[in-house]
Design an enzyme around this catalytic site. Sequence first.
Site, mmCIF file in Angstrom:
data_model
loop_
_atom_site.group_PDB
_atom_site.id
_atom_site.type_symbol
_atom_site.label_atom_id
_atom_site.label_comp_id
_atom_site.label_asym_id
_atom_site.label_seq_id
_atom_site.Cartn_x
_atom_site.Cartn_y
_atom_site.Cartn_z
ATOM 1 N N ARG A 1 -3.976 0.524 -2.684
ATOM 2 C CA ARG A 1 -3.363 -0.801 -2.570
ATOM 3 C C ARG A 1 -2.675 -1.223 -3.853
ATOM 4 O O ARG A 1 -3.121 -0.884 -4.946
ATOM 5 C CB ARG A 1 -4.416 -1.826 -2.150
ATOM 6 N N GLN B 1 0.824 -1.205 0.000
ATOM 7 C CA GLN B 1 0.000 0.000 0.000
ATOM 8 C C GLN B 1 0.854 1.248 0.000
ATOM 9 O O GLN B 1 2.058 1.211 0.247
ATOM 10 C CB GLN B 1 -0.934 -0.004 1.214
ATOM 11 N N GLU C 1 3.178 8.302 8.205
ATOM 12 C CA GLU C 1 3.093 7.469 9.399
ATOM 13 C C GLU C 1 4.479 7.005 9.828
ATOM 14 O O GLU C 1 5.408 6.907 9.019
ATOM 15 C CB GLU C 1 2.180 6.256 9.149
ATOM 16 N N HIS D 1 4.790 0.292 0.629
ATOM 17 C CA HIS D 1 5.268 -0.462 1.780
ATOM 18 C C HIS D 1 4.265 -1.555 2.130
ATOM 19 O O HIS D 1 3.114 -1.523 1.690
ATOM 20 C CB HIS D 1 5.491 0.454 2.986
ATOM 21 N N HIS E 1 0.150 5.867 0.482
ATOM 22 C CA HIS E 1 -0.797 6.888 0.926
ATOM 23 C C HIS E 1 -0.578 8.187 0.158
ATOM 24 O O HIS E 1 0.539 8.491 -0.257
ATOM 25 C CB HIS E 1 -0.650 7.117 2.429
#
Length: 400
Positions: free
Chosen positions: A282, A97, A134, A263, A99
């Site tokens: 994804r 995935q 993140e 990642h 982001h």
Amino acid sequence: MIYKLVGALRHYIWGGRHYIPQLLNIPTEENQHYAEYWLGAHASAPSILETEGKIQPLNDFVCQNSTALGAQSTALFGHALPYLLKILDVAKPLSIQLHPTKRQAEIGFAAENAKGIDLNDPKRIYKDDNHKPEMMIALSDFWLLHGFKCKDKILAAFECRPSLAPLAEKLRKQDLHDFYAEIMQADQASLAQWLVPLIEQNYAAYTADKLDLTNPDYWLLYTMDAMEISPQKLDAGLICFYLFNIVHCKIGEGIYQEAGIPHAYLRGQNIELMACSDNVIRGGLTPKYVDIPELLKIIDCREVEPQIISVAPQASRVFTYSTPAKDFALQNIRYECGETHHLTTQSAAILMVMKGQVKLDCAESTALNLEQGEAAFITAGSSYRVEGLMEGYAIVAKLP
């Protein structure tokens, strides 16, 4: 002010069965997966705050008590808690995935709203209009994929495996983005030509536990086994074990994931802190929806050398990890029995006890005794005290 906070469990099928219940000291349900524990105010699974004998979703409390966030937070992020703290137990590999950036998220969210795609639709990608940088800190030996290896290393991985040698020829003539696009759109015949020989050659060594975990062949076989992927129905994401960095984080080490970097978490338990978003594009190894055009639009195909976040120094009793994030920071607080730390937070903070027991108090609130797995919400501008009642450590999510 400090308030007791109870998070939300997420029961995804890739999760383990025991780690999170043991951490939280809660009973386990038979045949249940405990994948994530969320502490935050995301609308899809807000934590529950205890105030004056009543319970209230944290997102509602924040909306009704805007000063709880602090002036800095409100100026930068509006009237919403800007981060989400999680505990993950990765028993089976997660999907590959990535982001979006903040701008990409705003565009994607508006476009899907305009199309009338329900937020709960399985084909919905953008659940909100926020980005999702993140960080993670490992709670066990932790394995993951992180970003594209340098081209020379990818070529070397292909060239030493005869069935992948044709991919080396392709890659020499293409940049990584065009090459990756072709891989992700490959048919089953091509995937079988590349992967089935590797599966057959390495199966005996894999079952005998003779493949090193730094070897992509191990993760190819492990993922097929864990996710029950058949050689007759291969997933293009399996090629990514030869394209991406395989990263091992020891306990206490971590890594930061910025927008666009592909990642996948492979195995282990971790603390994860991110901007408050649930936007995921994804790229395979999942039964969930994969939108190839959107994936290729968002992915960052630059060559990455993983930068490991170091373990919090033992001598630093209160330590903040360094990342580029503006939406969050993670603090580690160590304590012996009787050891006290006096702290102040300018923004709203969430404290979770990871080991031991503490007494948490401030002048404006009744003191809380928190054991392992318990948490508190601390409003902006609070000066508070953490007193160790039993040796251990806590983590605090806040703004930098």
